[in-house]
Motif scaffolding. Structure first.
Motif, PDB file in Angstrom:
ATOM      1  N   VAL A 224      -1.299   1.460  15.538  1.00  0.00           N
ATOM      2  CA  VAL A 224      -2.449   2.147  14.956  1.00  0.00           C
ATOM      3  C   VAL A 224      -3.453   2.399  16.071  1.00  0.00           C
ATOM      4  CG1 VAL A 224      -4.431   1.952  13.399  1.00  0.00           C
ATOM      5  CG2 VAL A 224      -2.164   1.200  12.640  1.00  0.00           C
ATOM      6  N   LEU A 225      -3.826   3.660  16.240  1.00  0.00           N
ATOM      7  CA  LEU A 225      -4.863   4.035  17.197  1.00  0.00           C
ATOM      8  C   LEU A 225      -6.096   4.401  16.387  1.00  0.00           C
ATOM      9  CD1 LEU A 225      -5.604   4.643  20.195  1.00  0.00           C
ATOM     10  CD2 LEU A 225      -4.897   7.004  19.758  1.00  0.00           C
ATOM     11  N   ALA A 226      -7.049   3.497  16.328  1.00  0.00           N
ATOM     12  CA  ALA A 226      -8.212   3.672  15.463  1.00  0.00           C
ATOM     13  C   ALA A 226      -9.401   4.180  16.266  1.00  0.00           C
ATOM     14  CB  ALA A 226      -8.569   2.355  14.779  1.00  0.00           C
ATOM     15  N   SER A 227      -9.933   5.302  15.841  1.00  0.00           N
ATOM     16  CA  SER A 227     -11.114   5.870  16.482  1.00  0.00           C
ATOM     17  C   SER A 227     -12.368   5.199  15.952  1.00  0.00           C
ATOM     18  CB  SER A 227     -11.175   7.375  16.215  1.00  0.00           C
ATOM     19  OG  SER A 227     -12.425   7.897  16.596  1.00  0.00           O
ATOM     20  N   LEU A 228     -13.269   4.854  16.868  1.00  0.00           N
ATOM     21  CA  LEU A 228     -14.519   4.192  16.505  1.00  0.00           C
ATOM     22  C   LEU A 228     -15.724   5.061  16.829  1.00  0.00           C
ATOM     23  CD1 LEU A 228     -13.606   0.699  18.030  1.00  0.00           C
ATOM     24  CD2 LEU A 228     -13.136   1.541  15.715  1.00  0.00           C
ATOM     25  N   GLY A 229     -15.511   6.355  16.945  1.00  0.00           N
ATOM     26  CA  GLY A 229     -16.607   7.262  17.257  1.00  0.00           C
ATOM     27  C   GLY A 229     -17.203   6.973  18.623  1.00  0.00           C
ATOM     28  N   ALA A 230     -18.521   6.881  18.667  1.00  0.00           N
ATOM     29  CA  ALA A 230     -19.206   6.650  19.936  1.00  0.00           C
ATOM     30  C   ALA A 230     -18.865   5.297  20.553  1.00  0.00           C
ATOM     31  CB  ALA A 230     -20.714   6.759  19.731  1.00  0.00           C
ATOM     32  N   PHE A 243      -8.866  -2.416  23.482  1.00  0.00           N
ATOM     33  CA  PHE A 243     -10.056  -1.598  23.273  1.00  0.00           C
ATOM     34  C   PHE A 243     -10.301  -0.743  24.513  1.00  0.00           C
ATOM     35  CE2 PHE A 243     -14.599  -1.132  24.197  1.00  0.00           C
ATOM     36  CZ  PHE A 243     -15.030  -0.426  23.085  1.00  0.00           C
ATOM     37  N   ALA A 244     -10.720   0.500  24.302  1.00  0.00           N
ATOM     38  CA  ALA A 244     -11.055   1.375  25.428  1.00  0.00           C
ATOM     39  C   ALA A 244     -12.227   2.259  25.051  1.00  0.00           C
ATOM     40  CB  ALA A 244      -9.852   2.226  25.835  1.00  0.00           C
ATOM     41  N   ARG A 245     -13.060   2.536  26.045  1.00  0.00           N
ATOM     42  CA  ARG A 245     -14.217   3.403  25.831  1.00  0.00           C
ATOM     43  C   ARG A 245     -14.514   4.148  27.123  1.00  0.00           C
ATOM     44  NH1 ARG A 245     -19.696   3.669  26.522  1.00  0.00           N
ATOM     45  NH2 ARG A 245     -20.890   4.607  24.794  1.00  0.00           N
ATOM     46  N   ALA A 246     -14.845   5.420  27.007  1.00  0.00           N
ATOM     47  CA  ALA A 246     -15.205   6.212  28.180  1.00  0.00           C
ATOM     48  C   ALA A 246     -16.437   7.047  27.848  1.00  0.00           C
ATOM     49  CB  ALA A 246     -14.051   7.118  28.603  1.00  0.00           C
ATOM     50  N   ASP A 247     -17.323   7.207  28.820  1.00  0.00           N
ATOM     51  CA  ASP A 247     -18.533   7.999  28.635  1.00  0.00           C
ATOM     52  C   ASP A 247     -18.285   9.442  29.065  1.00  0.00           C
ATOM     53  OD1 ASP A 247     -20.132   5.919  27.665  1.00  0.00           O
ATOM     54  OD2 ASP A 247     -20.528   5.201  29.706  1.00  0.00           O
ATOM     55  N   ALA A 291      -9.041   7.370  25.630  1.00  0.00           N
ATOM     56  CA  ALA A 291     -10.502   7.358  25.718  1.00  0.00           C
ATOM     57  C   ALA A 291     -11.003   8.396  26.715  1.00  0.00           C
ATOM     58  CB  ALA A 291     -10.983   5.965  26.102  1.00  0.00           C
ATOM     59  N   GLU A 292     -10.305   8.531  27.836  1.00  0.00           N
ATOM     60  CA  GLU A 292     -10.731   9.489  28.861  1.00  0.00           C
ATOM     61  C   GLU A 292     -10.582  10.924  28.378  1.00  0.00           C
ATOM     62  OE1 GLU A 292      -9.494   6.366  32.399  1.00  0.00           O
ATOM     63  OE2 GLU A 292      -8.301   8.190  32.111  1.00  0.00           O
ATOM     64  N   TRP A 293      -9.489  11.232  27.699  1.00  0.00           N
ATOM     65  CA  TRP A 293      -9.298  12.586  27.187  1.00  0.00           C
ATOM     66  C   TRP A 293     -10.287  12.894  26.065  1.00  0.00           C
ATOM     67  CZ3 TRP A 293      -6.332  16.817  28.501  1.00  0.00           C
ATOM     68  CH2 TRP A 293      -5.462  16.642  29.583  1.00  0.00           C
ATOM     69  N   GLY A 311     -12.951  12.452  37.048  1.00  0.00           N
ATOM     70  CA  GLY A 311     -14.164  11.666  37.222  1.00  0.00           C
ATOM     71  C   GLY A 311     -14.566  10.851  36.011  1.00  0.00           C
ATOM     72  N   ILE A 312     -13.714  10.781  34.991  1.00  0.00           N
ATOM     73  CA  ILE A 312     -13.991   9.972  33.806  1.00  0.00           C
ATOM     74  C   ILE A 312     -13.057   8.773  33.827  1.00  0.00           C
ATOM     75  CG2 ILE A 312     -13.993   9.898  31.285  1.00  0.00           C
ATOM     76  CD1 ILE A 312     -14.487  12.902  31.284  1.00  0.00           C
ATOM     77  N   ARG A 313     -13.606   7.575  33.788  1.00  0.00           N
ATOM     78  CA  ARG A 313     -12.793   6.361  33.811  1.00  0.00           C
ATOM     79  C   ARG A 313     -13.166   5.469  32.639  1.00  0.00           C
ATOM     80  NH1 ARG A 313     -10.058   8.987  36.182  1.00  0.00           N
ATOM     81  NH2 ARG A 313      -9.258   8.853  38.314  1.00  0.00           N
TER      82      ARG A 313
END
Length: 332
Positions: A224-230, A243-247, A291-293, A311-313
């Motif tokens: 399951v790949l669950a999106s958590l929005g921001a 868990f992964a997050r990218a700005d 997360a990067e895409w 440039g997004i990590r």
């Protein structure tokens, strides 16, 4: 080289308006306007192609818009199934602060003949692409004259026949049905709100999302790949959670971010990973790529992404903090 086939049984034209201010009940003149062939599977295939993957998008479109579709940037990816009339239009309105207001047209029903043609096109593309994955994306139409959604059993059987794993990104009644009986699905991509509805309880922390996702895994889904929005996203299997997050460098349009994230996850799974913070861990590499895409996509003015992220990590946690409180829906 093997490929990835996407299925969009309810294609769309995405119309995007950019305005200075959006006020309910008031007149607004757009600063710009774009129109492109879309639908979630088309968006996924566009991102996959931007990442260098071989892909084909089987998509149902109204005959009135086929000429337009064949002149667009995604034309080489499309395997179009024509139905009479016009294609539905989904509208995004983006104001000066970057907030996106989205109105999707209702999903038109499909005749049994159109559905049979869609299945035939799908089987052909699975064979042509020697597909490793089949992605079922977007709304599922009802069969004409029926209250029943098109039957996915034949789609899953076609994937099994060609040795392709199945990923599903849908919502509403179709997602409810799949969550009730998800056995045989390799990848399911609900958001936190949809998971909450599925388990019948609020999900306020990362740990609660992971627990809800694992309940779905226990019923037969591999991942399951669950999106958590921001807040990012979390990939959950029977024994792991990453868990992964990218700005994003900036936010131009949030429509299509989930589609790009799904494409990024599949790219991370199916291609050799470059050096990332995730190291050589396949699930962590895939989550980081997703997360990067996703962050890359929100910096695009249109729904479709152009080129891979640079440039997004992503920040990746293979032992995530289960007490992390999620941002309430609607806040950033």
């Amino acid at each position: 080289m093997s490929g990835i086939v996407t299925l969009t049984a309810a294609g769309a034209i995405d119309a995007t308006y950019r305005v200075g201010t959006l006020r309910r009940g008031a007149f607004a003149r757009a600063d710009s306007y774009t129109r492109e062939v879309s639908g979630k599977g088309v968006n996924v295939s566009a991102a996959l192609a931007a990442g260098g993957a071989r892909t084909a998008a089987v998509v149902v479109l109204g005959a009135d818009d086929v000429r337009f579709a064949r002149c667009g940037l995604t034309a080489p990816l499309l395997r179009i199934v024509e139905v009479p009339g016009a294609t539905r239009v989904n509208t995004s309105i983006i104001d000066a602060e970057g907030a996106t207001t989205k109105v999707n047209a209702p999903t038109p029903p499909l005749s049994s003949g159109a559905w049979a043609a869609t299945l035939a096109a799908l089987r052909e593309e699975l064979a042509l692409q020697t597909a490793t994955w089949l992605v079922i994306s977007g709304s599922l139409p009802k069969l004409s004259g029926s209250e029943e959604l098109v039957e996915l059993a034949a789609v899953r059987a076609a994937a099994e026949e060609h040795g392709a794993r199945v990923a599903v990104d849908t919502s509403g009644p179709a997602l409810d049905a799949l969550l009730a009986e998800p056995a045989g699905i390799d990848l399911l991509t609900p958001n936190a709100e949809e998971l909450s509805a599925a388990v019948g309880r609020p999900l306020a922390t990362l740990g609660e999302v992971i627990a809800a996702a694992r309940e779905t895994v226990e019923r037969g889904v591999t991942t399951v790949l669950a999106s958590l929005g921001a807040d990012g996203l979390v990939a959950v299997t029977a024994d792991r959670a990453v868990f992964a997050r990218a700005d994003a460098p900036f936010v131009a349009n949030t429509a299509g971010a989930g589609d790009a994230a799904l494409a990024g996850f599949l790219l991370g799974l199916t291609r050799e990973a470059t050096a990332t913070a995730a190291g050589d861990d396949p699930l962590a590499v895939a989550a980081a790529s997703a997360a990067e895409w996703g962050a890359h996509a929100v910096a695009h003015a249109s729904t479709l992404v152009a080129g891979p992220p640079h440039g997004i990590r992503a920040l990746v946690e293979t032992d995530p903090d289960l007490t992390r409180v999620l941002t309430p829906e609607g806040e950033e």
